[in-house]
Enzyme design. Structure first.
Site, mmCIF file in Angstrom:
data_model
loop_
_atom_site.group_PDB
_atom_site.id
_atom_site.type_symbol
_atom_site.label_atom_id
_atom_site.label_comp_id
_atom_site.label_asym_id
_atom_site.label_seq_id
_atom_site.Cartn_x
_atom_site.Cartn_y
_atom_site.Cartn_z
ATOM 1 N N ASP A 14 37.028 45.570 30.628
ATOM 2 C CA ASP A 14 38.217 44.899 31.060
ATOM 3 C C ASP A 14 39.213 45.557 31.923
ATOM 4 O O ASP A 14 39.401 46.884 31.988
ATOM 5 C CB ASP A 14 39.323 44.397 29.696
ATOM 6 N N SER A 15 40.110 45.004 32.654
ATOM 7 C CA SER A 15 40.742 45.742 33.589
ATOM 8 C C SER A 15 41.959 46.562 32.743
ATOM 9 O O SER A 15 42.648 47.303 33.192
ATOM 10 C CB SER A 15 41.674 44.661 34.366
ATOM 11 N N TYR A 46 44.173 43.546 37.791
ATOM 12 C CA TYR A 46 43.186 43.346 38.859
ATOM 13 C C TYR A 46 43.762 42.017 39.516
ATOM 14 O O TYR A 46 43.058 41.927 40.607
ATOM 15 C CB TYR A 46 41.655 43.363 38.006
ATOM 16 N N GLY A 47 44.460 41.248 39.116
ATOM 17 C CA GLY A 47 44.637 40.068 39.721
ATOM 18 C C GLY A 47 45.432 39.842 40.898
ATOM 19 O O GLY A 47 45.382 38.806 41.726
ATOM 20 N N CYS A 77 36.862 40.007 31.116
ATOM 21 C CA CYS A 77 38.163 39.819 32.075
ATOM 22 C C CYS A 77 37.741 38.659 33.085
ATOM 23 O O CYS A 77 36.569 38.852 33.588
ATOM 24 C CB CYS A 77 38.096 41.123 32.674
ATOM 25 N N ASN A 78 38.632 37.873 33.100
ATOM 26 C CA ASN A 78 38.297 36.503 33.881
ATOM 27 C C ASN A 78 38.525 36.945 35.316
ATOM 28 O O ASN A 78 37.267 36.452 35.874
ATOM 29 C CB ASN A 78 39.346 35.581 33.758
ATOM 30 N N THR A 79 39.130 37.688 35.757
ATOM 31 C CA THR A 79 39.132 38.195 37.150
ATOM 32 C C THR A 79 37.921 39.078 37.725
ATOM 33 O O THR A 79 37.485 38.678 38.532
ATOM 34 C CB THR A 79 40.234 39.029 37.591
ATOM 35 N N GLU A 156 50.371 44.875 29.048
ATOM 36 C CA GLU A 156 49.947 46.488 29.328
ATOM 37 C C GLU A 156 50.831 47.248 28.646
ATOM 38 O O GLU A 156 50.612 48.465 27.983
ATOM 39 C CB GLU A 156 49.457 46.754 30.429
ATOM 40 N N CYS A 188 43.294 34.176 31.086
ATOM 41 C CA CYS A 188 42.935 35.713 31.386
ATOM 42 C C CYS A 188 43.105 36.246 29.842
ATOM 43 O O CYS A 188 43.812 35.951 29.041
ATOM 44 C CB CYS A 188 44.320 36.295 31.953
ATOM 45 N N THR A 189 42.134 37.240 29.564
ATOM 46 C CA THR A 189 42.060 37.657 28.297
ATOM 47 C C THR A 189 43.282 38.360 27.797
ATOM 48 O O THR A 189 43.327 38.853 26.615
ATOM 49 C CB THR A 189 40.792 38.529 28.263
ATOM 50 N N HIS A 190 44.122 38.927 28.793
ATOM 51 C CA HIS A 190 45.264 39.454 28.060
ATOM 52 C C HIS A 190 46.185 38.568 27.429
ATOM 53 O O HIS A 190 47.027 38.857 26.483
ATOM 54 C CB HIS A 190 46.164 40.108 29.372
#
Length: 259
Positions: A14-15, A46-47, A77-79, A156, A188-190
């Site tokens: 993931d980012s 990343y987005g 990570c979707n992005t 984050e 978004c996985t966040h």
């Protein structure tokens, strides 16, 4: 399939911290498997990056996991999935490469009254992959894409609750709070890490859906299909790496909270 191959770890990328929400579900579903996670927090989010840079960083991260000897890869990570998944599947044909996409289908299947809001990064929402997904369901549903610049940075930094994130989310959702919302898709996985904070704003009656369950199910299906399911009886090891080092790794373990 050799015993050694079956007992190799599953790699998650993931980012940053977001993919931990997906790996946590996979650990619950497959506790006997071993997992290696790489979060690229040094380059998050990343987005807001250009596709060429997202692809470069994603390929670099996956190479790290391949060097660790993983038997499967989850791009959690979707992005990164939107931008790089096809390239990854071409490059690593011998192992399962699982991506993630906004869980719009499960949200639609709930058949709730009101619009469906898809919270996601700018990069995810502008990709053709997302347009195609939305096109499947737009005829019979009111679907509202909602870019969320800045939200990844809060997560984050471990800001998951409190006045600061509450104000940010209220500002983000202010145009929609007074109208009927059927479901919110966390694209978004966040974002699952602030699910409680979102629910406090929109109300418990609004369904909040993310893609971790579907991704874990697809991972398990692929492992079974390729005879890669571990024969281990005991709980597998979990290793976490992060490009920002120990502090982020410690935060990562606290977020997955595996007993």
């Amino acid at each position: 399939m050799s015993k050694n191959m079956k007992d190799m770890p599953i790699g998650f990328f993931d980012s940053g911290l977001g993919g931990l929400s997906v790996m946590k579900k996979a650990i619950e579903d497959m506790p006997e498997e071993e997992f290696i996670y790489l979060g690229d927090s040094a380059n998050a989010p990343y987005g807001i990056k250009e596709n060429i840079e997202i692809k470069r960083l994603t390929l670099k991260g996956i190479e790290f996991l391949i060097d660790k000897g993983v038997k499967a890869i989850v791009v959690a990570c979707n992005t990164a999935t939107s931008v790089a998944i096809e390239d990854l599947r071409m490059k690593y044909k011998g192992i399962p490469v699982i991506g993630i996409e906004p869980a719009l289908k499960p949200a639609v299947e709930l058949k709730r009254d009101g619009k469906i809001i898809i919270m996601a990064t700018n990069a995810t929402l502008k990709e053709k992959k997302f347009e195609k997904l939305m096109g499947k369901y737009a005829h019979d549903n009111v679907i509202v894409p909602l870019p969320c610049p800045g939200l990844v940075e809060y997560i984050e930094n471990g800001i998951l609750e409190g006045k600061e994130i509450d104000y940010f989310l209220r500002t983000l959702l202010k145009e929609h709070i007074s109208s009927k919302i059927g479901a919110i898709v966390l694209g978004c996985t966040h974002y699952p890490f602030v699910k409680k904070a979102i629910s406090n704003i929109v109300g418990d009656e609004v369904a909040i859906v993310d893609g971790s369950k579907g991704t874990s199910r697809e991972l398990k299906r692929k492992l079974m299909e390729m005879d890669l399911v571990s024969n281990r009886i005991s709980r597998g090891n979990i290793e976490i790496f992060n490009t920002l080092g120990k502090e982020k790794i410690d935060l990562s373990f606290s977020l997955i909270n595996v007993k």
